[in-house]
Design a protein around this motif. Structure first.
Motif, PDB file in Angstrom:
ATOM      1  N   PRO A   1      27.067  49.421  39.455  1.00 26.15           N
ATOM      2  CA  PRO A   1      28.358  50.341  39.152  1.00 26.15           C
ATOM      3  C   PRO A   1      28.467  51.265  40.760  1.00 26.15           C
ATOM      4  O   PRO A   1      29.585  51.435  41.088  1.00 26.15           O
ATOM      5  CB  PRO A   1      28.169  51.180  38.093  1.00 26.15           C
ATOM      6  N   ASP A   2      27.329  51.740  41.242  1.00 26.07           N
ATOM      7  CA  ASP A   2      27.479  52.639  42.310  1.00 26.07           C
ATOM      8  C   ASP A   2      28.162  52.073  43.559  1.00 26.07           C
ATOM      9  O   ASP A   2      28.987  52.415  44.192  1.00 26.07           O
ATOM     10  CB  ASP A   2      26.133  53.367  42.789  1.00 26.07           C
ATOM     11  N   ARG A   3      27.721  50.553  43.711  1.00 22.71           N
ATOM     12  CA  ARG A   3      28.068  50.202  45.106  1.00 22.71           C
ATOM     13  C   ARG A   3      29.726  49.649  44.661  1.00 22.71           C
ATOM     14  O   ARG A   3      30.204  49.595  45.271  1.00 22.71           O
ATOM     15  CB  ARG A   3      27.382  48.726  45.137  1.00 22.71           C
ATOM     16  N   ILE A   4      30.027  49.050  43.302  1.00 21.03           N
ATOM     17  CA  ILE A   4      31.220  48.824  42.983  1.00 21.03           C
ATOM     18  C   ILE A   4      32.246  50.159  43.313  1.00 21.03           C
ATOM     19  O   ILE A   4      33.260  49.858  44.189  1.00 21.03           O
ATOM     20  CB  ILE A   4      31.454  48.546  41.685  1.00 21.03           C
TER      21      ILE A   4
ATOM     22  N   ARG B   1      34.689  45.710  31.628  1.00 13.67           N
ATOM     23  CA  ARG B   1      35.998  46.140  31.899  1.00 13.67           C
ATOM     24  C   ARG B   1      35.714  47.349  32.612  1.00 13.67           C
ATOM     25  O   ARG B   1      36.562  47.782  33.650  1.00 13.67           O
ATOM     26  CB  ARG B   1      36.436  46.688  30.515  1.00 13.67           C
ATOM     27  N   ASP B   2      34.488  48.034  32.539  1.00  9.73           N
ATOM     28  CA  ASP B   2      34.139  49.216  33.385  1.00  9.73           C
ATOM     29  C   ASP B   2      34.055  48.663  34.857  1.00  9.73           C
ATOM     30  O   ASP B   2      34.825  49.563  35.667  1.00  9.73           O
ATOM     31  CB  ASP B   2      32.699  49.917  33.101  1.00  9.73           C
ATOM     32  N   LYS B   3      33.535  47.703  35.206  1.00  9.60           N
ATOM     33  CA  LYS B   3      33.451  47.170  36.439  1.00  9.60           C
ATOM     34  C   LYS B   3      34.738  46.814  37.287  1.00  9.60           C
ATOM     35  O   LYS B   3      35.225  47.160  38.201  1.00  9.60           O
ATOM     36  CB  LYS B   3      32.502  45.981  36.451  1.00  9.60           C
ATOM     37  N   ILE B   4      35.806  46.356  36.251  1.00  8.60           N
ATOM     38  CA  ILE B   4      37.024  45.742  36.597  1.00  8.60           C
ATOM     39  C   ILE B   4      37.969  47.083  36.987  1.00  8.60           C
ATOM     40  O   ILE B   4      38.628  47.331  37.929  1.00  8.60           O
ATOM     41  CB  ILE B   4      37.822  44.995  35.657  1.00  8.60           C
ATOM     42  N   ALA B   5      37.614  48.084  35.996  1.00  6.66           N
ATOM     43  CA  ALA B   5      38.220  49.411  36.125  1.00  6.66           C
ATOM     44  C   ALA B   5      38.088  50.125  37.497  1.00  6.66           C
ATOM     45  O   ALA B   5      39.060  50.873  38.266  1.00  6.66           O
ATOM     46  CB  ALA B   5      38.146  50.431  34.934  1.00  6.66           C
ATOM     47  N   ALA B   6      36.760  50.013  37.852  1.00  5.79           N
ATOM     48  CA  ALA B   6      36.183  50.927  38.814  1.00  5.79           C
ATOM     49  C   ALA B   6      36.980  50.473  40.184  1.00  5.79           C
ATOM     50  O   ALA B   6      37.110  51.065  41.101  1.00  5.79           O
ATOM     51  CB  ALA B   6      34.666  50.700  39.052  1.00  5.79           C
TER      52      ALA B   6
ATOM     53  N   LEU C   1      39.836  48.718  40.189  1.00  6.32           N
ATOM     54  CA  LEU C   1      41.242  49.110  40.013  1.00  6.32           C
ATOM     55  C   LEU C   1      41.597  50.393  40.599  1.00  6.32           C
ATOM     56  O   LEU C   1      42.648  50.631  41.133  1.00  6.32           O
ATOM     57  CB  LEU C   1      41.926  48.684  38.661  1.00  6.32           C
ATOM     58  N   ASP C   2      40.784  51.290  40.400  1.00  5.59           N
ATOM     59  CA  ASP C   2      40.813  52.721  40.819  1.00  5.59           C
ATOM     60  C   ASP C   2      40.978  52.943  42.102  1.00  5.59           C
ATOM     61  O   ASP C   2      41.381  53.856  42.573  1.00  5.59           O
ATOM     62  CB  ASP C   2      39.836  53.522  40.018  1.00  5.59           C
ATOM     63  N   GLN C   3      40.458  51.882  42.894  1.00  6.95           N
ATOM     64  CA  GLN C   3      40.429  51.871  44.486  1.00  6.95           C
ATOM     65  C   GLN C   3      41.464  51.015  44.955  1.00  6.95           C
ATOM     66  O   GLN C   3      41.493  50.890  46.208  1.00  6.95           O
ATOM     67  CB  GLN C   3      38.857  51.505  44.785  1.00  6.95           C
ATOM     68  N   GLY C   4      42.066  50.590  44.172  1.00  5.66           N
ATOM     69  CA  GLY C   4      43.284  49.544  44.749  1.00  5.66           C
ATOM     70  C   GLY C   4      42.941  48.292  44.918  1.00  5.66           C
ATOM     71  O   GLY C   4      43.774  47.433  45.428  1.00  5.66           O
ATOM     72  N   ILE C   5      41.762  47.992  44.568  1.00  2.25           N
ATOM     73  CA  ILE C   5      41.284  46.645  44.456  1.00  2.25           C
ATOM     74  C   ILE C   5      41.612  45.880  43.328  1.00  2.25           C
ATOM     75  O   ILE C   5      40.996  45.739  42.560  1.00  2.25           O
ATOM     76  CB  ILE C   5      39.716  46.529  44.733  1.00  2.25           C
ATOM     77  N   SER C   6      42.675  45.158  43.356  1.00  3.61           N
ATOM     78  CA  SER C   6      43.257  44.356  42.437  1.00  3.61           C
ATOM     79  C   SER C   6      43.168  42.905  42.094  1.00  3.61           C
ATOM     80  O   SER C   6      43.542  42.296  41.187  1.00  3.61           O
ATOM     81  CB  SER C   6      44.580  44.714  42.295  1.00  3.61           C
ATOM     82  N   SER C   7      42.477  42.415  43.187  1.00  2.74           N
ATOM     83  CA  SER C   7      42.273  40.981  43.190  1.00  2.74           C
ATOM     84  C   SER C   7      40.931  40.372  42.842  1.00  2.74           C
ATOM     85  O   SER C   7      39.804  41.071  43.454  1.00  2.74           O
ATOM     86  CB  SER C   7      42.663  40.345  44.538  1.00  2.74           C
ATOM     87  N   MET C   8      40.865  39.681  41.813  1.00  2.00           N
ATOM     88  CA  MET C   8      39.630  39.294  41.364  1.00  2.00           C
ATOM     89  C   MET C   8      39.201  37.789  41.404  1.00  2.00           C
ATOM     90  O   MET C   8      39.999  36.919  41.508  1.00  2.00           O
ATOM     91  CB  MET C   8      39.569  39.272  39.756  1.00  2.00           C
TER      92      MET C   8
ATOM     93  N   LEU D   1      44.854  45.152  31.741  1.00  2.00           N
ATOM     94  CA  LEU D   1      44.094  44.921  32.800  1.00  2.00           C
ATOM     95  C   LEU D   1      44.609  43.648  33.530  1.00  2.00           C
ATOM     96  O   LEU D   1      44.749  43.694  34.588  1.00  2.00           O
ATOM     97  CB  LEU D   1      42.684  44.685  32.466  1.00  2.00           C
ATOM     98  N   ARG D   2      45.019  42.666  32.563  1.00  2.00           N
ATOM     99  CA  ARG D   2      45.633  41.530  33.525  1.00  2.00           C
ATOM    100  C   ARG D   2      47.072  41.679  34.145  1.00  2.00           C
ATOM    101  O   ARG D   2      47.210  41.240  35.235  1.00  2.00           O
ATOM    102  CB  ARG D   2      45.971  40.385  32.030  1.00  2.00           C
ATOM    103  N   ALA D   3      47.845  42.644  33.470  1.00  2.00           N
ATOM    104  CA  ALA D   3      48.884  43.066  34.164  1.00  2.00           C
ATOM    105  C   ALA D   3      48.737  43.944  35.574  1.00  2.00           C
ATOM    106  O   ALA D   3      49.739  43.820  36.277  1.00  2.00           O
ATOM    107  CB  ALA D   3      49.562  43.881  33.296  1.00  2.00           C
ATOM    108  N   ARG D   4      47.516  44.295  35.686  1.00  2.00           N
ATOM    109  CA  ARG D   4      47.261  45.156  37.181  1.00  2.00           C
ATOM    110  C   ARG D   4      46.320  44.320  38.124  1.00  2.00           C
ATOM    111  O   ARG D   4      46.146  44.903  39.065  1.00  2.00           O
ATOM    112  CB  ARG D   4      46.359  46.397  36.560  1.00  2.00           C
ATOM    113  N   MET D   5      46.204  43.112  37.719  1.00  2.00           N
ATOM    114  CA  MET D   5      45.239  42.223  38.660  1.00  2.00           C
ATOM    115  C   MET D   5      45.948  40.945  39.255  1.00  2.00           C
ATOM    116  O   MET D   5      46.957  40.465  38.489  1.00  2.00           O
ATOM    117  CB  MET D   5      43.777  42.070  38.211  1.00  2.00           C
ATOM    118  N   GLU D   6      45.180  40.319  40.147  1.00  2.00           N
ATOM    119  CA  GLU D   6      45.563  38.881  40.638  1.00  2.00           C
ATOM    120  C   GLU D   6      44.439  38.278  40.428  1.00  2.00           C
ATOM    121  O   GLU D   6      43.152  38.767  40.596  1.00  2.00           O
ATOM    122  CB  GLU D   6      45.919  38.941  41.976  1.00  2.00           C
TER     123      GLU D   6
END
Length: 296
Positions: A264-267, A34-39, A41-48, A71-76
């Motif tokens: 995490p830093d690269r993400i 979840r931390d990786k996904i949130a990182a 989403l915080d940049q506008g990267i919503s597609s997984m 989280l699911r509602a915020r991503m593709e």
């Protein structure tokens, strides 16, 4: 972050987060995922971007264990099917092969939906061209998945133009993307017709391994290219990775790079590529170093 429309009802973030190595991480606990996904989403990267085969058929489950309704509602969610390897749930297979039969595609989608704990896949891709594909059977299966509401859109991966045309000829649903290998170390699509085919049809391609699997930064044969990327990056306050991705973003085909890392830093820096500005001479300077010579 910029978004790219693939269909009237589906757009993806210009940069896509690839989860190929998610299951390889030492820590696949739901909170870490979840931390990786949130990182992102915080940049506008919503597609997984996933595939059923990733992690020996385990990655979708790791991802699903971490998903929350918010989280699911915020991503593709993008996933793939048709590769059958003798491991995981397909351990009984005698040989690695492709399967684009209706039964296999439907079973794969149902499994993906179940382990990812979601009701719909935003984008389903056929992972590899299947030399035994029956285009009428496969095309009808993909059409029916969309009609049934199990997937919102369909596309392909690693298809050549003729593979695309054959499948599309048997479908009513438009194929909306082709995920192919494109990077400064894999330039063939720029000149072999693959990108031109997509551009002619106004279809944005996705790019897997956009950093050449890391060889771009570790193989000494690419020292001159790397130095150019580092210089441009230093001038714009980003690292060389961002410049390599920005080089793809600058192409008029509207390429969507799929970037994957567990660091995490690269993400947290994936979105830096969107900050880079390259003029035509910058682009060709990088291209020339990637070719190993100036253009003719």
């Amino acid at each position: 972050m910029e978004r790219i429309s693939l269909t009237p009802d589906l757009s993806l973030s210009r940069i896509v987060y690839g989860l190929w190595r998610l299951g390889d991480s030492d820590d696949t606990a739901p909170e870490r995922v979840r931390d990786k996904i949130a990182a992102c989403l915080d940049q506008g990267i919503s597609s997984m971007d996933l595939a059923d085969i990733y992690g020996g058929y385990t990655t979708e489950g790791v991802f699903g264990d971490a998903l929350t309704p918010d989280l699911r509602a915020r991503m593709e969610i993008v996933t793939k099917c048709d590769i059958v390897a003798p491991e995981g749930r397909h351990a009984a297979a005698r040989v690695k092969h492709y399967d684009t039969s209706r039964a296999h595609i439907f079973a794969s989608v149902d499994h993906s939906l179940r382990v990812m704990r979601c009701e719909v896949i935003d984008l389903l891709l056929l992972h590899r061209p299947d030399p035994l594909m029956d285009p009428q059977e496969t095309g009808a299966a993909l059409d029916d998945l969309v009609t049934a509401g199990k997937v919102r859109a369909v596309g392909v991966s690693n298809f050549r133009p003729w593979d695309w045309s054959l499948l599309q000829s048997a479908m009513t649903t438009p194929l909306c993307t082709n995920q192919i290998e494109i990077s400064l170390l894999e330039l063939s699509s720029l000149t072999n017709g693959d990108l031109a085919f997509m551009q002619e049809r106004r279809i944005p391609p996705m790019a897997w391994s956009p950093l050449g699997g890391g060889d771009l930064f570790f193989d000494t044969r690419h020292a001159a290219l790397r130095q150019t990327l580092e210089r441009i990056g230093a001038d714009q306050g980003v690292d060389e990775t961002a410049v390599a991705i920005a080089w793809l973003l600058a192409h008029p085909a509207r390429i969507l790079p799929v970037l994957g890392t567990n660091n995490p830093d690269r993400i947290g820096r994936i979105g830096d590529a969107a900050k880079v500005s390259l003029d035509r001479q910058d682009w060709f300077e990088v291209y020339s170093h990637a070719l190993g010579q100036e253009v003719d």
